[in-house]
Design an enzyme around this catalytic site. Structure first.
Site: not given
Length: 745
Positions: A12, A435
């Protein structure tokens, strides 16, 4: 030094956070992240003070097993499904024995139902045998739980082990009292918890099995990629085929790819043709036709005919290896939103144990019956219920399970996130800088026209010869144009590239070695330019007369058309309230035209790398969270400056170091998809965390018996069921991300 390794024995989030906390205190550890789901750890440490073996010893002292590679699971006599089925069968057997007298008609013989010392003892012994079998089937909880407790790192298994062991010991004590006739009245008669032990373990095993199946499905994406990685390849040597290990392939090797086989490393086809399944890159199922000169990428599958290819990357730097590394990093890393759960988990289990002990003592004192053993029974039930009902797993699974499923979904869309933080941060972006060339446009400028002051074939020869030394997309367009017109390509020397401006080289021009320059207008010293009225990308070709003077020889006009659907995808992004900018090194007319045509808010033209950096810095200083979208080739500095960097890549064009998100389908829709997936993932995580916190906040007090006067008490069996359902609900909610779909509006 950075290292990655695996850790076995974690059950856990208390385990993973305990390891992080323990090693994080060491002065030589700079950073450590432990992933519960894929049992891995990434650590950065000072190699001058320690080494990996010493770190392994520290982890072993905590009760876990670190390994450099993840070993295959040991084959047990019973498979997980068989063990679970046996646990269910024996649990039902014990429950039936414990309830036999209440059932009508009962299948139990009268000798096991009569209320007397002998029959009670015999019934209880059968329950004990069934309980011990179920405990043996769930022995991992006890081995890991008590080991973690011994090393002062209690976890979920510790809670289960303590709770069920306490119930078993109490039941054995009751069995002893019955056997020796030491009970005082009916309240102490036959107070057994064997069925509770079985039911708790069965429900927890069911929950864990569901978790593991779901986790394995989420990890399938990486497993599938690793299966695509061939171990060997056919290398051509002296006209002979030799089978070699993929790791031994070097750049320049000639490889033969047979039909039905996977590409071993990135390369280029030099003979033959084929149809390749590139779905693991782009998410598109349709095969892609490849011919001589086309690039092929590792991990993709050749469907038809064989061909020869030349390796352009080794195995370590190939596309598939980089994708696997990205997925591994994304699955191993932690999102910032998980830090709260980690902090809570670090104190959760010790706090629950303290609450359980306190509740036991209080109920032992205030229980309403005068008989000690009755009071003890009530207190013990509360003690076990508190331990069993608390669920650190729900907290621990809330974030990583969602991240895991989201990454699997992303890969099916041709998207790969570098780490969990990238997936988390994409939703916060409010400004995107694009771009132009290769990102919004096709990235393959083609020559529209040529204006020459010298013989055209000579100009094509000069420009093509120089540009063949460049990887820039504009250069490739000029080289292709020159080749199509059979212009002879000359040998170059003293090749020099000035990023953002152009390229120069010394070559033969009219019988003399001259310096020829190819680039934009700013690359040249003042020269007499030709009057060009066409819109397009202007590339000048000139001769250096002196250090301060150049002679213009000609001008190429190229155009790069927007990709199909870009305008619609930009509109989708703007509908999310995101500002858009276009930064390009192209001239003002072309950039303005592109921005207006695509509906982009602002633009900067003639932008050099430093100009792009300055603009991004300016946006960030204004408080904007900036995403940069580029091709990963010429934008590395700008990409690194941004909050989130997206690379629109094709195979080996990908730069993992520069990118937070990589899109292999080369489509602007990926940007929109990444943002929407990020939003859906964080929403899913918040739902998981809300449920986990609410569950523990409500059910732990209920298990303590705060509603006893309203006749509401949770038995240990019901507590076990509730705990399993809580973690399963988190897992199932995370699985909803599998159904995530990108809407086109």
């Amino acid at each position: 030094m950075k290292e990655s390794f695996y850790i076995e024995g974690m059950t856990c989030t208390a385990c993973s956070s305990g390891i992080e906390r323990s090693l994080g205190r060491k002065s030589f550890v700079k950073k450590i992240e432990v992933s519960l789901l894929n049992k891995s750890a990434n650590i950065e440490f000072n190699e001058n003070e320690t080494n990996l073996d010493e770190i392994f010893k520290l982890i072993e002292k905590l009760g876990y097993s670190p390994k450099k590679t993840l070993a295959e699971e040991k084959k047990e006599f019973f498979s997980p499904n068989v063990k679970l089925a046996l646990a269910v069968i024996f649990t039902l057997f014990v429950v039936y024995l414990s309830m036999g007298a209440m059932l009508s008609p009962s299948l139990l013989p009268e000798s096991l139902l009569a209320i007397n010392n002998h029959s009670n003892f015999l019934n209880a012994c059968l329950q004990l045998i069934g309980a011990l079998i179920v405990m043996h089937l769930g022995r991992d909880f006890y081995i890991q739980g008590f080991k973690a407790l011994w090393h002062r790192q209690p976890n979920m298994s510790s809670l289960i082990a303590i709770g069920t062991s306490a119930a078993l010991i109490s039941s054995l004590w009751q069995l002893y009292l019955v056997y020796t006739n030491h009970y005082t009245d009916q309240w102490s008669y036959g107070h057994y918890y064997f069925e509770s032990v079985c039911v708790i373990l069965m429900f927890v095993m069911v929950g864990k099995r569901i978790e593991n199946v779901s986790k394995d499905k989420a990890l399938d994406a990486m497993q599938a990629l690793m299966k695509n990685a061939p171990k060997t390849a056919l290398k051509m040597q002296n006209n002979q085929q030799i089978e070699v290990l993929v790791d031994s392939i070097v750049v320049g090797d000639i490889l033969k790819v047979l039909p039905g086989s996977a590409i071993a490393v990135d390369g280029e086809i030099i003979e033959g043709e084929g149809e390749l399944d590139e779905s693991m890159l782009s998410g598109e199922a349709l095969p892609v036709y490849k011919k001589v000169g086309d690039k092929v990428f590792s991990g993709t599958l050749n469907s038809h005919t064989s061909f020869l290819m030349k390796a352009t990357q080794n195995n370590k730097n190939s596309t598939l290896s980089q994708i696997i590394e990205m997925i591994h990093n994304a699955q191993s890393s932690k999102a910032e939103i998980s830090r709260l759960a980690d902090k809570v988990s670090s104190v959760f289990v010790p706090s629950v144990i303290a609450i359980a002990i306190l509740a036991f003592v209080v109920w032992l004192i205030i229980a309403p019956k005068p008989d000690f053993w009755w009071n003890f029974g009530i207190a013990l039930e509360v003690f076990v219920s508190v331990l069993v009902i608390s669920c650190p797993c729900a907290l621990g699974l809330a974030t990583p399970m969602s991240i895991l499923v989201a990454n699997q979904k992303a890969s099916s869309l041709g998207l790969f996130f570098k780490d969990a933080k990238s997936l988390e941060k994409a939703r916060l972006v409010n400004t995107i800088v694009f771009d132009k060339t290769g990102t919004l446009t096709n990235g393959k400028p083609v020559v529209k026209s040529v204006h020459s002051k010298i013989e055209l074939l000579e100009l094509l020869s000069l420009a093509g010869s120089i540009e063949k030394s460049s990887e820039h997309v504009i250069a490739k367009g000029i080289v292709e144009y020159a080749k199509e017109r059979n212009a002879p390509l000359k040998e170059m020397s003293e090749v020099k590239v000035k990023t953002g401006f152009g390229i120069s080289a010394k070559t033969d021009y009219q019988g003399i070695k001259e310096i020829i320059k190819v680039g934009n207008s700013e690359f040249f010293n003042p020269i007499n330019t030709l009057e060009i009225k066409e819109n397009g990308i202007l590339v000048f070709v000139g001769r250096a007369i002196s250090e301060k003077e150049d002679e213009l020889l000609g001008v190429f006009v190229l155009e790069d058309l927007p990709k199909k659907g870009v305008k619609e995808h930009i509109a989708q992004i703007k509908n999310l309230g995101i500002n858009t900018f276009l930064l390009s090194g192209d001239n003002r007319e072309n950039v303005k035209k592109c921005a207006l045509e695509l509906g982009i808010d602002g633009y900067i033209s003639n932008a050099k790398p430093q100009d792009k950096l300055n603009k991004i810095k300016e946006l960030k200083e204004q408080g904007q969270i900036v995403m940069m979208v580029g091709d990963g080739l010429n934008d590395a500095p700008s990409l690194a400056m941004n909050d989130v960097a997206v690379v629109m890549a094709k195979g080996s064009d990908v730069s993992v170091q520069a990118a937070d998100i990589v899109s292999f389908n080369n489509d602007i829709k990926s940007v929109y998809s990444a943002i929407k997936l990020s939003q859906a993932t964080i929403k899913n995580i918040k739902e998981n965390l809300f449920w986990a916190f609410c569950y523990n906040s409500v059910f732990i007090p209920l298990a303590c018996g705060v509603l006893y006067k309203a006749n509401i008490m949770l038995s240990p069996a019901i507590a076990g069921l509730a705990m399993s359902l809580s973690s399963v609900s988190v897992v199932l909610n995370s699985q909803r991300l599998r159904n995530f779909k990108i809407k086109d509006h």
